[in-house]
Design an enzyme around this catalytic site. Structure first.
Site, PDB file in Angstrom:
ATOM      1  N   GLY A 107       0.741  13.417 -10.680  1.00  0.00           N
ATOM      2  CA  GLY A 107      -0.464  13.792  -9.954  1.00  0.00           C
ATOM      3  C   GLY A 107      -1.140  12.533  -9.471  1.00  0.00           C
ATOM      4  O   GLY A 107      -0.490  11.632  -8.939  1.00  0.00           O
TER       5      GLY A 107
ATOM      6  N   SER B  94       6.115  10.410 -12.524  1.00  0.00           N
ATOM      7  CA  SER B  94       5.175   9.927 -11.504  1.00  0.00           C
ATOM      8  C   SER B  94       3.981   9.217 -12.146  1.00  0.00           C
ATOM      9  O   SER B  94       4.147   8.168 -12.755  1.00  0.00           O
ATOM     10  CB  SER B  94       4.744  11.100 -10.622  1.00  0.00           C
ATOM     11  OG  SER B  94       4.021  10.666  -9.492  1.00  0.00           O
ATOM     12  N   ALA B  95       2.787   9.768 -12.058  1.00  0.00           N
ATOM     13  CA  ALA B  95       1.606   9.131 -12.655  1.00  0.00           C
ATOM     14  C   ALA B  95       1.798   8.899 -14.148  1.00  0.00           C
ATOM     15  O   ALA B  95       1.355   7.891 -14.696  1.00  0.00           O
ATOM     16  CB  ALA B  95       0.367   9.982 -12.404  1.00  0.00           C
TER      17      ALA B  95
ATOM     18  N   HIS C 223       8.213   6.998  -6.837  1.00  0.00           N
ATOM     19  CA  HIS C 223       8.472   7.515  -5.487  1.00  0.00           C
ATOM     20  C   HIS C 223       8.771   6.379  -4.507  1.00  0.00           C
ATOM     21  O   HIS C 223       8.422   6.457  -3.326  1.00  0.00           O
ATOM     22  CB  HIS C 223       7.302   8.346  -4.963  1.00  0.00           C
ATOM     23  CG  HIS C 223       6.798   9.379  -5.908  1.00  0.00           C
ATOM     24  ND1 HIS C 223       7.520  10.508  -6.233  1.00  0.00           N
ATOM     25  CD2 HIS C 223       5.637   9.461  -6.603  1.00  0.00           C
ATOM     26  CE1 HIS C 223       6.809  11.237  -7.090  1.00  0.00           C
ATOM     27  NE2 HIS C 223       5.683  10.614  -7.335  1.00  0.00           N
TER      28      HIS C 223
ATOM     29  N   GLU D  75      13.380   8.479  -6.046  1.00  0.00           N
ATOM     30  CA  GLU D  75      13.468   9.872  -6.450  1.00  0.00           C
ATOM     31  C   GLU D  75      14.841  10.165  -7.054  1.00  0.00           C
ATOM     32  O   GLU D  75      15.873   9.767  -6.506  1.00  0.00           O
ATOM     33  CB  GLU D  75      13.237  10.801  -5.248  1.00  0.00           C
ATOM     34  CG  GLU D  75      11.914  10.583  -4.531  1.00  0.00           C
ATOM     35  CD  GLU D  75      10.712  10.882  -5.416  1.00  0.00           C
ATOM     36  OE1 GLU D  75      10.090  11.927  -5.232  1.00  0.00           O
ATOM     37  OE2 GLU D  75      10.400  10.032  -6.286  1.00  0.00           O
TER      38      GLU D  75
END
Length: 230
Positions: free
Chosen positions: A90, A122-123, A159, A194
């Site tokens: 997020g 991700s985060a 990413h 990714e």
């Protein structure tokens, strides 16, 4: 002994949430029955409850129970009693702000350093690094510090995108932004593409997935590797 799984993304294009990681997660969470989910990054503004439901649906495929950290009246208790931790993706600024506000960033760090399995996407992967200054996210809120958990001796750019030689976009590339970071910082940065993820077992760090990572060190040319030595 640290046991970390740090992925660039939770969802590959055209797939369901965590599908591409499920086979790996069977082994990573082998002895774990319940995973405590940290939902505070809230992708797209999703509620903590709805985010946790998505995660629970995915982990049910490998017979793992999920409990959201937000359901604990005392989040410290949720961290202390966790068998394993998963921090979803997020907005990194929001995630770090909330972890400082709840006073649990150091608790998560200590838990992971003492051997509790920690997974991030991700985060959730970004905060495993030394600081969050190489995130791609917009600063929608202001955390009290950019310092994160320093579970690994580098920063992560989740990413990561390679420059497209056929693109007509004239803005800065990810590589350009990381070079800007290195004008003021010496911290190595891992460009995590990714479908790739980093596995840490104590001091052994491996890159898994189809793609290598791109490594950026201050004053050096970037290079590709599937074995990180920091």
């Amino acid at each position: 002994m640290k046991k970390l799984l740090l992925a660039s993304t939770s969802t590959l294009f055209g797939e369901n949430y965590l599908d591409y990681l499920l086979e790996e997660l069977v082994f990573f969470f082998n002895d774990i029955n319940r995973i405590t989910f940290i939902p505070y990054a809230r992708p797209g503004g999703i509620s903590h409850t709805d985010y946790t439901k998505i995660v629970a649906t995915a982990f049910a495929k490998i017979n793992k129970e999920v409990i959201g950290l937000h359901t604990y009246e005392n989040p410290q208790e949720g961290i202390t009693t966790a068998e394993a931790l998963f921090c979803g993706g997020g907005n990194t600024f929001l995630l770090v702000q909330q972890l400082y506000k709840l006073n649990i960033l150091d608790s998560i760090k200590r838990k992971a350093e003492n051997g509790t399995p920690y997974m991030g996407t991700s985060a959730g992967s970004n905060i495993a690094g030394i600081n969050m200054q190489t995130t791609n996210d917009m600063p929608i809120v202001y955390p009290p510090s950019f310092k994160t958990m320093h579970l690994v001796n580098f920063n992560i750019n989740a990413h990561y995108l390679d420059p497209n030689p056929n693109s007509t976009h004239n803005g800065e590339t990810r590589e350009t932004r990381i070079k800007e970071f290195h004008c003021f910082n010496k911290i190595p940065v891992i460009g995590l593409r990714e479908g790739s993820f980093i596995l840490v077992n104590d001091t052994d760090i491996k890159v898994k997935g189809d793609l290598s990572v791109r490594v950026f060190e201050a004053g050096k040319l970037p290079y590709e590797t599937k074995k990180i030595n920091f």
